[in-house]
Design an enzyme around this catalytic site. Structure first.
Site, PDB file in Angstrom:
ATOM      1  N   ARG A 244       0.864  -1.176   0.000  1.00  0.00           N
ATOM      2  CA  ARG A 244       0.000   0.000   0.000  1.00  0.00           C
ATOM      3  C   ARG A 244       0.904   1.230   0.000  1.00  0.00           C
ATOM      4  O   ARG A 244       1.926   1.252   0.697  1.00  0.00           O
ATOM      5  CB  ARG A 244      -0.912   0.021   1.224  1.00  0.00           C
ATOM      6  CG  ARG A 244      -2.078  -0.975   1.173  1.00  0.00           C
ATOM      7  CD  ARG A 244      -3.112  -0.636   0.098  1.00  0.00           C
ATOM      8  NE  ARG A 244      -4.245  -1.541   0.077  1.00  0.00           N
ATOM      9  CZ  ARG A 244      -4.359  -2.612  -0.727  1.00  0.00           C
ATOM     10  NH1 ARG A 244      -3.375  -2.918  -1.576  1.00  0.00           N
ATOM     11  NH2 ARG A 244      -5.450  -3.359  -0.689  1.00  0.00           N
ATOM     12  N   GLU A 273      -3.410   7.584  -4.443  1.00  0.00           N
ATOM     13  CA  GLU A 273      -3.679   7.014  -5.754  1.00  0.00           C
ATOM     14  C   GLU A 273      -4.929   7.700  -6.305  1.00  0.00           C
ATOM     15  O   GLU A 273      -5.872   7.904  -5.541  1.00  0.00           O
ATOM     16  CB  GLU A 273      -3.908   5.503  -5.655  1.00  0.00           C
ATOM     17  CG  GLU A 273      -2.638   4.774  -5.280  1.00  0.00           C
ATOM     18  CD  GLU A 273      -2.813   3.259  -5.169  1.00  0.00           C
ATOM     19  OE1 GLU A 273      -3.866   2.742  -5.594  1.00  0.00           O
ATOM     20  OE2 GLU A 273      -1.888   2.609  -4.661  1.00  0.00           O
ATOM     21  N   HIS A 292      -1.046   0.307  -9.810  1.00  0.00           N
ATOM     22  CA  HIS A 292      -1.671  -0.672  -8.901  1.00  0.00           C
ATOM     23  C   HIS A 292      -2.248  -1.859  -9.689  1.00  0.00           C
ATOM     24  O   HIS A 292      -3.457  -2.108  -9.658  1.00  0.00           O
ATOM     25  CB  HIS A 292      -2.758   0.006  -8.044  1.00  0.00           C
ATOM     26  CG  HIS A 292      -3.044  -0.721  -6.753  1.00  0.00           C
ATOM     27  ND1 HIS A 292      -3.451  -0.110  -5.614  1.00  0.00           N
ATOM     28  CD2 HIS A 292      -2.978  -2.053  -6.447  1.00  0.00           C
ATOM     29  CE1 HIS A 292      -3.634  -1.004  -4.648  1.00  0.00           C
ATOM     30  NE2 HIS A 292      -3.345  -2.200  -5.138  1.00  0.00           N
TER      31      HIS A 292
END
Ligand code: GLV
Ligand code: GLV
Length: 335
Positions: A244, A273, A292
């Site tokens: 993360r 993000e 991602h």
């Protein structure tokens, strides 16, 4: 006209692969958010009102406010991800609502990708591609785009769960020395076949050529990679993050990369993000960023969809979720 019990109402916060969507649409009165972008907060809160189940993504924040808006009939939250830091799990537990995730099926796919990032950063693959596209390739150069070797190097794995261990298996094939850190050393029958040695976090940062992060995001792991730890790394060291974004202090990472404190970084996850193209990190050649996608193989995303659907449908039927992150929701002893 035949009377039938009303089908459960569910909200699915994005189109997921058909393997998961089909069984949900067959069994439920389902609303599927149709856009590529996540529902804005107010739309999400509106959409969950009165639902018996919700299928969420890591871009949807599930907290007390959302659970209040959903209402007391809500029976299950199924997250289409292995991570669940987008969900206030203790709050769901307090309300007796089980939360499902999709572990296991994405382990090997994500480990493949973490290893791909190790290789790509070490051998400057994205940079080389940019170089060719910019028409800068003039000749074979003895000193052109020199990188570091992966084989025989030391890999430090932070967080030695399923994915961390799967990465260690890949590293074996490259004759790497594998160090790992987790809250406590794992049993020898797990670590010995992997040739993995437990070390303290500081030692891992000092000795590794590559450091790959595989922890959940928690208050303890937020900014685990900070300026102080980056200074411990080798000047050629490379950080890989598929966990993360907030596990890395990105401002500190930028300075460390810019000033040559470390050699490079490869990030599948960022904070926040999405990362914008104007982000200072993207002005640096030694920083590789992808959006991602570590679990993004067709086969794995389909399996994740099947699992997320299975969790949702089990919860709606009042059965135990096949993969539940908060068994305590079923009672004090998890029954
Ligand atoms: C993706 O990051 C996931 O948690 O599945
Ligand atoms: C996720 O699959 C993990 O590493 O525990």
């Amino acid at each position: 006209m035949t009377q039938s019990t009303p089908r459960p109402r569910v909200f699915v916060s994005r189109r997921i692969p058909d393997e998961g969507l089909r069984p949900i649409l067959e069994a439920c009165d389902a609303t599927v958010w149709p856009d590529e972008l996540p529902p804005p907060r107010d739309e999400l809160l509106r959409a969950v009102a009165g639902c018996d189940g919700i299928l969420t993504l890591l871009t949807d924040r599930v907290d007390a406010e959302l659970l209040d808006r959903a209402g007391p009939q809500l029976k299950v939250i199924s997250n289409y991800a292995v991570g669940f830091d987008n969900i206030d799990v203790p709050e769901a537990t307090r309300r007796g609502i089980p939360v499902g995730n999709t572990p296991g099926v994405l382990t090997e796919t994500t480990a493949d990708f973490a290893f791909a990032l190790v290789m790509a950063a070490a051998r400057r693959i994205a940079e080389g591609d940019r170089y060719v596209r910019a028409d800068r390739w003039q000749t074979w150069g003895p000193l052109l785009l020199l990188g570091v070797d992966v084989h025989g190097a030391t890999l430090g794995i932070v967080g030695f769960g399923r994915i961390g261990q799967a990465l260690a298996r890949r590293a074996r094939g490259f004759d790497m020395t594998v160090l790992y850190h987790d809250v406590a050393p794992l049993p020898a029958e797990v670590t010995e076949p992997l040739g993995a040695t437990w070390v303290e976090l500081d030692e891992l940062f000092e000795r590794s050529d590559f450091i790959s992060l595989h922890v959940n995001l928690t208050p303890e792991t937020r900014h685990l990679v900070n300026a102080e730890r980056l200074r411990r790394m080798k000047s050629t060291g490379i950080i890989v993050n598929t966990s993360r974004g907030p596990v890395v202090d990105q401002a500190a990472l930028y300075l460390a990369l810019r000033d040559g404190v470390i050699g490079g970084a490869a990030l599948d996850v960022t904070d926040p993000e999405p990362m914008r193209a104007s982000d200072p990190l993207l002005s640096l050649e030694n920083c590789l960023v992808v959006p991602h996608i570590a679990s993004a193989s067709r086969a794995t995303r389909a399996k994740m969809a099947e699992m997320a659907a299975a969790n949702l449908l089990a919860g709606l039927r009042g059965e135990r979720l096949p993969t539940c992150v908060n068994p305590e929701a079923y009672g004090p002893d998890g029954r």
